[in-house]
Structures are given as C-alpha cells and as structure tokens.
Design a protein around this motif. Sequence first.
Motif, PDB file in Angstrom:
ATOM      1  N   LEU A   1      -5.959   1.143  -7.781  1.00  0.00           N
ATOM      2  CA  LEU A   1      -7.211   1.140  -7.033  1.00  0.00           C
ATOM      3  C   LEU A   1      -8.162   2.210  -7.570  1.00  0.00           C
ATOM      4  CD1 LEU A   1      -5.980   0.714  -3.329  1.00  0.00           C
ATOM      5  CD2 LEU A   1      -6.663  -1.048  -4.963  1.00  0.00           C
ATOM      6  N   VAL A   2      -7.622   3.389  -7.835  1.00  0.00           N
ATOM      7  CA  VAL A   2      -8.453   4.468  -8.375  1.00  0.00           C
ATOM      8  C   VAL A   2      -8.982   4.088  -9.755  1.00  0.00           C
ATOM      9  CG1 VAL A   2      -8.463   6.872  -9.158  1.00  0.00           C
ATOM     10  CG2 VAL A   2      -7.268   6.248  -7.054  1.00  0.00           C
TER      11      VAL A   2
ATOM     12  N   LEU B   1       0.808  -1.214   0.000  1.00  0.00           N
ATOM     13  CA  LEU B   1       0.000   0.000   0.000  1.00  0.00           C
ATOM     14  C   LEU B   1       0.843   1.266   0.000  1.00  0.00           C
ATOM     15  CD1 LEU B   1      -2.883  -0.984   2.448  1.00  0.00           C
ATOM     16  CD2 LEU B   1      -2.966  -0.826  -0.037  1.00  0.00           C
ATOM     17  N   SER B   2       2.148   1.138   0.233  1.00  0.00           N
ATOM     18  CA  SER B   2       3.021   2.315   0.164  1.00  0.00           C
ATOM     19  C   SER B   2       3.404   2.656  -1.269  1.00  0.00           C
ATOM     20  CB  SER B   2       4.293   2.070   0.991  1.00  0.00           C
ATOM     21  OG  SER B   2       5.116   1.077   0.379  1.00  0.00           O
TER      22      SER B   2
ATOM     23  N   THR C   1      -5.572   9.237 -14.049  1.00  0.00           N
ATOM     24  CA  THR C   1      -4.795   8.395 -13.137  1.00  0.00           C
ATOM     25  C   THR C   1      -3.923   7.411 -13.916  1.00  0.00           C
ATOM     26  OG1 THR C   1      -6.543   8.575 -11.473  1.00  0.00           O
ATOM     27  CG2 THR C   1      -4.933   6.807 -11.187  1.00  0.00           C
TER      28      THR C   1
ATOM     29  N   PRO D   1       2.796   4.092  -4.831  1.00  0.00           N
ATOM     30  CA  PRO D   1       1.866   4.983  -5.539  1.00  0.00           C
ATOM     31  C   PRO D   1       1.164   4.272  -6.699  1.00  0.00           C
ATOM     32  CG  PRO D   1       3.978   6.078  -5.166  1.00  0.00           C
ATOM     33  CD  PRO D   1       4.171   4.635  -4.818  1.00  0.00           C
TER      34      PRO D   1
ATOM     35  N   TRP E   1      -1.911   2.351  -5.474  1.00  0.00           N
ATOM     36  CA  TRP E   1      -3.026   3.270  -5.239  1.00  0.00           C
ATOM     37  C   TRP E   1      -3.621   3.753  -6.560  1.00  0.00           C
ATOM     38  CZ3 TRP E   1      -5.723   3.810  -1.005  1.00  0.00           C
ATOM     39  CH2 TRP E   1      -5.146   3.421   0.216  1.00  0.00           C
TER      40      TRP E   1
ATOM     41  N   GLN F   1      -7.104  -5.069  -4.930  1.00  0.00           N
ATOM     42  CA  GLN F   1      -7.847  -4.474  -6.047  1.00  0.00           C
ATOM     43  C   GLN F   1      -9.296  -4.954  -6.078  1.00  0.00           C
ATOM     44  OE1 GLN F   1      -5.328  -5.629  -9.307  1.00  0.00           O
ATOM     45  NE2 GLN F   1      -4.008  -3.829  -9.128  1.00  0.00           N
TER      46      GLN F   1
ATOM     47  N   ALA G   1     -11.446  -2.854  -3.890  1.00  0.00           N
ATOM     48  CA  ALA G   1     -11.796  -1.583  -4.530  1.00  0.00           C
ATOM     49  C   ALA G   1     -12.901  -1.777  -5.559  1.00  0.00           C
ATOM     50  CB  ALA G   1     -10.553  -0.972  -5.192  1.00  0.00           C
TER      51      ALA G   1
END
Length: 442
Positions: free
Chosen positions: A246-247, A237-238, A421, A240, A243, A379, A382
């Motif tokens: 996920l977006v 999760l660290s 993104t 980028p 993340w 994922q 999400a």
Amino acid sequence: MVTTTEDAVAASQRAAPEAKAEARPSRAWARWGVLALLAVGALIAFVDRINISAALTTGPFKEHFSLTNVDRGWINSAFFWSYALFQVPMGWAVDRFGVKRPYAICFVIWCLASAAIGLMPALWGLILMRLLVGAAEAVVVPASYRWIRNNFHPDNSGAAVGVYMLGAKFGPAIGAPLAAWLIVHLNWQLMFLITGLAGLVWLVPWMLAVKSDLPTRAAATVAAAKKKVDVSILTILSSPLVWGTLVVNFCYNYFTFFCMTWMPAYLVEQRGLSLEQMGLYTFYSFMGIALVALASGYAADKLIQRYGRPVLIRKIFVVAGFAIACTVLLGARATDVNTALFWNVASLSGLGLTTANNLALCSLTLIPAPIVGRVKGVQNVATALAGGVAPLITGWLLHATGSFVAPMTLIFAFLVLGALTVIVMLRPEWAPKVPDDAEAKA
C-alpha cells in the motif's frame, strides 16, 4: 495448515496445464481484437481524465470559474474521490452482469459528463461533472482485468496486460497535448465537447465485436467455491507485506498523479512554456514511462527465466525506478529551463522501471493466488487515495509558497519512502497465508 507464497507459485504452476486444457478455445484474432479495444478504451478514459489539467493552465478557464490555486487542487482531486468510492461497486457490477454492458453504460456516462464540462456555468457544475467522470471510469480497471483473466491463459497474460497498459500510459501522453492544441486553436469549451463526444465512436466496434460474458452457472459455481476461502480482509490487513504494498503504490502513484494533474501548470506557469510546448513535453514524459515500462518488464522476465529469484530481480528494478525518479528534485531546483525540462522527462521516464515490475511484484508474485482479487481491491483504494491527495496537497503548497519547489520536494520524499519500503517490507515470509485447500481450489 497454511501455505507460503513460494508454495502458492508452485501450486499454480502445477495447475496450469489442467487449466489450459479446460480453457474454452477462441480465435486469437478475436481475443486480441477485444484486448485492443480495451486498451483504446483506457486511452480514451485517460484523455477525459487529464484534459482538465490543460484547461487549468489557461486564463479564460480560471477566470470563468474564479479559481484560486486551492480551487484548482480540489478540481483535480474531485475525480479521484468518486473513482475510489466506486471501485468496489464497479467490481461487483462486472462480476454480476459481465463486462460488455456495464462498460458500455459507464463509457457513455463519462464521455457525456466530460463533454458537459464545456457547458457548465459555475464551479459546482464543474466539480459535479468531474465526480461523474470519476465514478463512471471506475469500471475500467475491474472490467479490463476481468476480461483478460477470463480470456487469456496465465502463460500469455503478461503480454495481454502489457498491451492494455500501453493504452493506459499513452492516454496521458496524448491527452495533454491534444487538449492544449484544441484550446489554442479553438477554446476550452469546445475542447471538452470534442474530446468528450469524439470518444463515443468507440462504442460502435465495442458493441459489435464483444460478445456478452454474463456469468454462466459453471462460473457461478467457481465463484461460490472461491468465496469459501476463509481469508478475511482483517487477516489480509494483518500482513506487513500488504501494508508495504500500500505504501509503495501510494508513493508511486503520488508522483504519476501529480504529473497528470499539475505538470501542465508547472510547465506553463513556472517554466514559461506555451500551451503547445507544454503538450509536447508532457507527451515526451508519458511516452517515456510507457516505453521504459514495457522494456523493463520484458527485461525482468528474461532475467528471471535465466537466473530465477523473481522477488530480488523485480525489487531491483522497482528500487532503480524510484531512484531515477528522484531526479525530479533536480528539475525543480534547476535555474535553466532546458535543464529543468530534461529532468522533468527523465524522472518520469525512469519511473517506468518501477511500473510493470511493481505490478507483478506487489499484485502477483508475492500474493497467494486465491486472494489476489481482494488484495488488488485494497491496493486500488490506496492508488485512488494518492490521486485524491496529490492534487490537493500540491494546490495548498503552491498557494502557501507560490512555487512548485515545495510540492516537488514532497514528491522526492515519497519516492525515497517508496524505495525504502520495497527494500524493508516486501518480504515473501510476510505475505498473507491461505489454507492449503484454497490453493487447490484456485
């Protein structure tokens, strides 16, 4: 010392011949036959998942449960909350007990729960049955991908996933028109009973054709070795890039889950279609995304084979899919019904450019092999979150504005966010790192 994504790809390619040699041989027809059963199982799951959306457009169903627009949002959303909650437990179950029996047990539960909706006297019973359907269907993805991973060499897994995804996309294409037809010619109670109970026929070939795949001692040894990879969830999760995925997955699935849950109501209530016409246009939309996804995934593979640069090529396809899907706003604001229907089909079909390439990019190409499973699990949460949020927000906006323009404008905003993104955050150098010896184990 750590390894980059490019190093991971190279290592996996070097290991491929050895893995291929060690793979236990099996007859091709048997493997593809079971894969076809998994695809049909996914199709049945989506029929039982989406049939509620057709019922929610009918007066007798809404009157029976005294539903408001907000209530309809909660009903559409209920499935996805239990679906998200049981993702990890179902993944553990198929790893511990194999695919055959857990899938069969869950299949019976969701079919019976879906059928029982037709017998529910009150709203609480309806929501309870939808929660049961969601919890049981959580087995589909981990079980299917576990079986594919164990029975297809990486050289052939792309085609195998493509066949499985056809079932996942044809389910919504068939489910809405089938449910609408049954409601028109029978009633909503019999629709749930028929679609729920008819699927149980699938269990006969499943129990006869699929062999038990309980983990062997060798498999347990491999699993234990993989657990030694020292990459925690916090480390993942660290990143980028994680993340960013996920977006992207949330934005992609927000649109698709809106279409699964609220598109029938939009076509009937705002565009004035009959139930049968609604089923037909829903079929066109989901058939479009399925065919475009298959074709664009194949086209991207060919371009990558010829020119290399897999990240760039897949990103182009993903962004192009988001861009075409943004035409949903043109449909929302169209005053002519035929124009609105055209953009309704075109926007979801265009998103097919994103479908397969986003899966390959976010779950395989950019993620080191030893942690693909853990990243995929994150994922999937999400993805399920999008399924829970989209129906609720749509119902609330519809209640507040009395129109689908506001919910579909929000979809447009999420699609733009998803495209940006992809461009900004999906960078190989931002991928999570794993120790060199972990790549050797993988």
